[in-house]
Design a protein around this motif. Sequence first.
Motif, PDB file in Angstrom:
ATOM      1  N   HIS A   1       0.809  -1.218   0.000  1.00 47.04           N
ATOM      2  CA  HIS A   1       0.000   0.000   0.000  1.00 47.04           C
ATOM      3  C   HIS A   1       0.846   1.275   0.000  1.00 47.04           C
TER       4      HIS A   1
ATOM      5  N   LEU B   1      -3.952   4.733  -0.652  1.00 52.39           N
ATOM      6  CA  LEU B   1      -4.516   3.393  -0.555  1.00 52.39           C
ATOM      7  C   LEU B   1      -6.032   3.402  -0.490  1.00 52.39           C
TER       8      LEU B   1
ATOM      9  N   TYR C   1      -6.444  -0.241  -1.512  1.00 52.41           N
ATOM     10  CA  TYR C   1      -5.441  -0.966  -2.290  1.00 52.41           C
ATOM     11  C   TYR C   1      -4.528  -1.760  -1.361  1.00 52.41           C
TER      12      TYR C   1
ATOM     13  N   GLY D   1      -2.435  -4.337  -5.609  1.00 57.78           N
ATOM     14  CA  GLY D   1      -1.462  -3.917  -4.615  1.00 57.78           C
ATOM     15  C   GLY D   1      -0.092  -3.766  -5.234  1.00 57.78           C
TER      16      GLY D   1
ATOM     17  N   GLU E   1       3.658   7.478   2.078  1.00 63.62           N
ATOM     18  CA  GLU E   1       2.542   6.897   2.831  1.00 63.62           C
ATOM     19  C   GLU E   1       2.767   6.965   4.335  1.00 63.62           C
TER      20      GLU E   1
END
Length: 356
Positions: A66, A93, A111, A125, A155
């Motif tokens: 992710h 994600l 995701y 993914g 992220e």
Amino acid sequence: MSGTCRGVVFNGDGTYTKRDDFTVPEPPPGGGVLKVEAVGMCGSDLAQLHGHQHVPGEKSPLVPGHEIVGRIYELAADADLGVTLGDRVAVDLIVRVPPTDTNPFGLGNLYGYTMGVDDDHGLWGGYGEYMGLLPGSHLMKLTDDVEAAELTLFEPLASVCNWFKLMPIVEGETVVVQGPGHMGLVCAAEAKRRGAETVIVTGTDADELRLEVARELGADVTVDVTKTDPVALVSEITGGAMADMAIDLAADTTVTVPLCLNLVRQGGKVLLAGLKNMAPVELISDLIVLKGLSVQGGSGSSYSSMEEAVAILNTGEFPTGPLLGEVFGIDQIDEAMAMLQRTADRDAVRVGLRHS
């Protein structure tokens, strides 16, 4: 466009499979296809490996991943994703859907979590060389001046940005970060960037490399808690006042949660963001009451914090290089997984996959 590509599947029972027979996706209506350049391998991926449910609707078997950076490979004729072919993007994600009374935030699929190998082409993914992009995907353009594997930090940085919005750092504060995993190191670097005067990072005797990198990122003090009492040290550093904020990002231990309460001053702040996989935690709640503490849960990122993190990385000023760790190709997945599980003969501050 067609052809085959490779991907890694987590089976949900502690095993994984490398496959080379996936079909390169066709863009869904209103969506697209991403050619994945790199994906960060997160500690939470290990829970997925064993079938632990982090989010509602999480599936196994699936292609995980992710922390995804890639280039737009194909777009549907009716796609409205704000990108063009060849753009390098970070992929949020969370897929956004129209809000409803039962889903007021408009949260759709995730995701790397909620779409399995049996859902259409199965490539949802970043552990796959390509992946499908659904309509409503939040895609953010990334600089070409930084290596893709370094940019996968968007992220975890987005989560940290969200936490510091919920519980802001005031310039000049003393902040303790417990746990020098890649989330903890990103958190320490961002705390320093936001004006914390003293950043203290704690770890164990297994974290020598990570504590060294923490110092490279700007941490003022690092602590091996197997040798030094962190409460006594923080008291010494602060002249008995204790820290303004303590952040728990330690993995595989619950002792850091009650420790946070002892590390902070009267009226201090505690941010809990390290997942314990539902293990029970023992603490003295009276300390929260008597010390007047503010306690905040850090559950993840938001739409705006994703945008903020990408903007920070696009400046080129965030220390992505020291946080890169080790990056592997898909043919080296066994070595990468050993590194992620910390069963290899060496350590790394972070582990990633780079697709050629």
